[in-house]
Design a protein around this motif. Sequence first.
Motif, mmCIF file in Angstrom:
data_model
loop_
_atom_site.group_PDB
_atom_site.id
_atom_site.type_symbol
_atom_site.label_atom_id
_atom_site.label_comp_id
_atom_site.label_asym_id
_atom_site.label_seq_id
_atom_site.Cartn_x
_atom_site.Cartn_y
_atom_site.Cartn_z
ATOM 1 N N SER A 16 0.829 -1.205 0.000
ATOM 2 C CA SER A 16 0.000 0.000 0.000
ATOM 3 C C SER A 16 0.872 1.268 0.000
ATOM 4 O O SER A 16 0.641 2.204 -0.773
ATOM 5 N N ALA A 17 1.898 1.260 0.860
ATOM 6 C CA ALA A 17 2.779 2.443 0.983
ATOM 7 C C ALA A 17 3.522 2.694 -0.331
ATOM 8 O O ALA A 17 3.679 3.847 -0.762
ATOM 9 N N ILE A 18 3.973 1.639 -0.983
ATOM 10 C CA ILE A 18 4.742 1.800 -2.229
ATOM 11 C C ILE A 18 3.810 2.206 -3.364
ATOM 12 O O ILE A 18 4.139 3.069 -4.179
ATOM 13 N N ARG A 19 2.624 1.605 -3.405
ATOM 14 C CA ARG A 19 1.656 1.943 -4.458
ATOM 15 C C ARG A 19 1.287 3.422 -4.384
ATOM 16 O O ARG A 19 1.243 4.126 -5.398
ATOM 17 N N GLU A 20 1.062 3.879 -3.159
ATOM 18 C CA GLU A 20 0.670 5.278 -2.981
ATOM 19 C C GLU A 20 1.875 6.214 -3.136
ATOM 20 O O GLU A 20 1.812 7.218 -3.840
ATOM 21 N N GLY A 21 2.997 5.843 -2.497
ATOM 22 C CA GLY A 21 4.167 6.724 -2.465
ATOM 23 C C GLY A 21 4.848 6.878 -3.810
ATOM 24 O O GLY A 21 5.402 7.935 -4.117
ATOM 25 N N ALA A 22 4.832 5.816 -4.625
ATOM 26 C CA ALA A 22 5.549 5.871 -5.906
ATOM 27 C C ALA A 22 4.584 5.885 -7.084
ATOM 28 O O ALA A 22 5.028 5.939 -8.238
ATOM 29 N N ASN A 23 3.284 5.799 -6.794
ATOM 30 C CA ASN A 23 2.275 5.815 -7.854
ATOM 31 C C ASN A 23 2.589 4.765 -8.927
ATOM 32 O O ASN A 23 2.651 5.073 -10.118
ATOM 33 N N ILE A 24 2.806 3.564 -8.453
ATOM 34 C CA ILE A 24 3.131 2.456 -9.353
ATOM 35 C C ILE A 24 2.254 1.268 -8.985
ATOM 36 O O ILE A 24 1.808 1.144 -7.836
ATOM 37 N N ARG A 25 2.023 0.403 -9.935
ATOM 38 C CA ARG A 25 1.236 -0.800 -9.636
ATOM 39 C C ARG A 25 2.037 -1.732 -8.727
ATOM 40 O O ARG A 25 3.268 -1.809 -8.835
ATOM 41 N N THR A 26 1.321 -2.433 -7.851
ATOM 42 C CA THR A 26 1.991 -3.379 -6.954
ATOM 43 C C THR A 26 1.219 -4.689 -6.895
ATOM 44 O O THR A 26 0.025 -4.745 -7.186
ATOM 45 N N SER A 27 1.941 -5.737 -6.487
ATOM 46 C CA SER A 27 1.309 -6.994 -6.114
ATOM 47 C C SER A 27 1.633 -7.222 -4.652
ATOM 48 O O SER A 27 2.773 -7.020 -4.219
ATOM 49 N N ALA A 28 0.620 -7.631 -3.879
ATOM 50 C CA ALA A 28 0.831 -7.904 -2.453
ATOM 51 C C ALA A 28 0.988 -9.409 -2.265
ATOM 52 O O ALA A 28 0.325 -10.199 -2.942
ATOM 53 N N VAL A 29 1.853 -9.787 -1.338
ATOM 54 C CA VAL A 29 2.130 -11.215 -1.100
ATOM 55 C C VAL A 29 2.371 -11.437 0.391
ATOM 56 O O VAL A 29 2.769 -10.515 1.092
ATOM 57 N N GLY A 30 2.136 -12.638 0.827
ATOM 58 C CA GLY A 30 2.460 -13.000 2.198
ATOM 59 C C GLY A 30 1.236 -13.278 3.038
ATOM 60 O O GLY A 30 0.502 -12.362 3.396
ATOM 61 N N LEU A 31 0.998 -14.567 3.311
ATOM 62 C CA LEU A 31 -0.138 -15.001 4.126
ATOM 63 C C LEU A 31 -1.460 -14.395 3.664
ATOM 64 O O LEU A 31 -2.261 -13.930 4.474
ATOM 65 N N ILE A 32 -1.633 -14.384 2.366
ATOM 66 C CA ILE A 32 -2.948 -14.107 1.782
ATOM 67 C C ILE A 32 -3.497 -15.493 1.425
ATOM 68 O O ILE A 32 -2.943 -16.194 0.581
ATOM 69 N N THR A 33 -4.531 -15.893 2.124
ATOM 70 C CA THR A 33 -4.974 -17.291 2.012
ATOM 71 C C THR A 33 -6.463 -17.421 1.724
ATOM 72 O O THR A 33 -6.917 -18.481 1.309
ATOM 73 N N ASP A 34 -7.210 -16.352 1.958
ATOM 74 C CA ASP A 34 -8.668 -16.441 1.927
ATOM 75 C C ASP A 34 -9.215 -15.563 0.799
ATOM 76 O O ASP A 34 -8.688 -14.479 0.541
ATOM 77 N N ALA A 35 -10.278 -16.032 0.143
ATOM 78 C CA ALA A 35 -10.823 -15.323 -1.016
ATOM 79 C C ALA A 35 -11.302 -13.909 -0.662
ATOM 80 O O ALA A 35 -11.017 -12.951 -1.388
ATOM 81 N N VAL A 36 -11.997 -13.782 0.469
ATOM 82 C CA VAL A 36 -12.531 -12.463 0.845
ATOM 83 C C VAL A 36 -11.379 -11.514 1.186
ATOM 84 O O VAL A 36 -11.360 -10.347 0.788
ATOM 85 N N GLN A 37 -10.377 -12.060 1.876
ATOM 86 C CA GLN A 37 -9.174 -11.269 2.203
ATOM 87 C C GLN A 37 -8.508 -10.771 0.919
ATOM 88 O O GLN A 37 -8.160 -9.587 0.795
ATOM 89 N N ALA A 38 -8.345 -11.658 -0.055
ATOM 90 C CA ALA A 38 -7.686 -11.291 -1.316
ATOM 91 C C ALA A 38 -8.505 -10.235 -2.052
ATOM 92 O O ALA A 38 -7.955 -9.258 -2.589
ATOM 93 N N GLU A 39 -9.811 -10.420 -2.065
ATOM 94 C CA GLU A 39 -10.691 -9.449 -2.725
ATOM 95 C C GLU A 39 -10.517 -8.066 -2.089
ATOM 96 O O GLU A 39 -10.405 -7.055 -2.788
ATOM 97 N N GLN A 40 -10.456 -8.052 -0.752
ATOM 98 C CA GLN A 40 -10.354 -6.758 -0.059
ATOM 99 C C GLN A 40 -9.017 -6.077 -0.312
ATOM 100 O O GLN A 40 -8.951 -4.851 -0.407
#
Length: 361
Positions: A287-311
């Motif tokens: 979130s900080a990099i996406r906002e701070g550098a205005n670049i697309r990002t992918s988030a990773v790390g203990l994302i395991t649940d569909a609703v969590q990923a959607e959010q």
Amino acid sequence: MTASVLFSPLKLRDLTLKNRIFVSPMCQYSCADGVPTDWHLVHLGSRAVGGAGLVMCEASGVSPEGRISPQDAGIWNQAQADAWAPITRFIKAQGAAPAMQLAHAGRKASTFAPWRGQGAVPEGCGGWPVMGPSAVAFSEKYHHPREMSRADIAACVEDFVFATELSLQAGFEVVEVHAAHGYLLHEFLSPLANIRTDEYGGSLENRMRFPLEVCAAVRKAWPGHLPVFVRISATDWKAGGWDVAQSVEFAKRAKALGIDLIDVSSGGNVIDQEIVLGPGYQVPFSSAIREGANIRTSAVGLITDAVQAEQVVAHGHADSVSLARALLRDPYWPLHAAARLGVEVAWPDQYKRAGVGPLGR
Ligand SMILES: Cc1cc2nc3c(=O)[nH]c(=O)nc-3n(C[C@H](O)[C@H](O)[C@H](O)COP(=O)(O)O)c2cc1C
């Protein structure tokens, strides 16, 4: 049917991914001489069948010395490119984008695959001498690296360029520069691994120099209509080390060079990191990099649940999610997530009769 951001397409240059679920790169330690095998076809192919929008192959050495273990994949010669080709062809046939992770393990090279041992593989037992920004070992169980000369640095940039060209020949649609997890490019970024006194060490500008040279060279060697990602560790989880503020600066510079997406991981650079684990623990860095550098990002790390990923994507913390262990447990995670979110996603034709109704023909 429900509207889902996770299952909406993501356009990166001329490549449109069918959804925002990426297979995170995962070493399989199953190669001889860096050549991928039937294991890779079935492993990566299953995850493409399972509905991921992008399938990232494991960290693949841009040179033999750049491998983490002797069993790592490689992308430094034609035999390897030829062996990757049927794998990328199959992934594309399932409607997913094949991505190559270009890697050099630096001072953490020549180590045992997890189920074969711990620490350094000795020379004479399949190991090799290693190099890094400085003559500082990761730990006493790892090889003691030699400090890279300017000629070593220039040669390494060329290795990344050749690996990029081979990746294109092999049919990949994305290349990712691996600058995370305490491997070579991350080592240059971090003052905890880089104590050089020349133009490649010291100030932030100097520590970023070599990783940015690699980004620029890879971007130049890769077709303009296809995207380039960079994976970084957003923090060393250690006072005095690489951190989120420096990551934002790096991401701004990478963006200016034409890098399309930052794949935001963390850690791996020092043995005494003080990591705080929890569900989605690296999402705030994305979130900080996406906002701070205005670049697309992918988030990773203990994302395991569909609703969590959607959010994660719906709340703007990232443009995509990358999953590793959840996709090891369940290659069909994306198809199951779609069902859970009430999104209609086509199963492969061959599996359509898996539904619970009468066995139609
Ligand atoms: C078996 C395995 C191999 C991995 N190999 C790589 C790799 O080749 N390159 C990389 O950047 N990260 C690698 N990782 C890290 C994952 O890509 C991912 O960042 C990490 O596991 C956190 O995501 P998760 O909680 O979804 O597993 C590996 C992880 C696992 C479990």
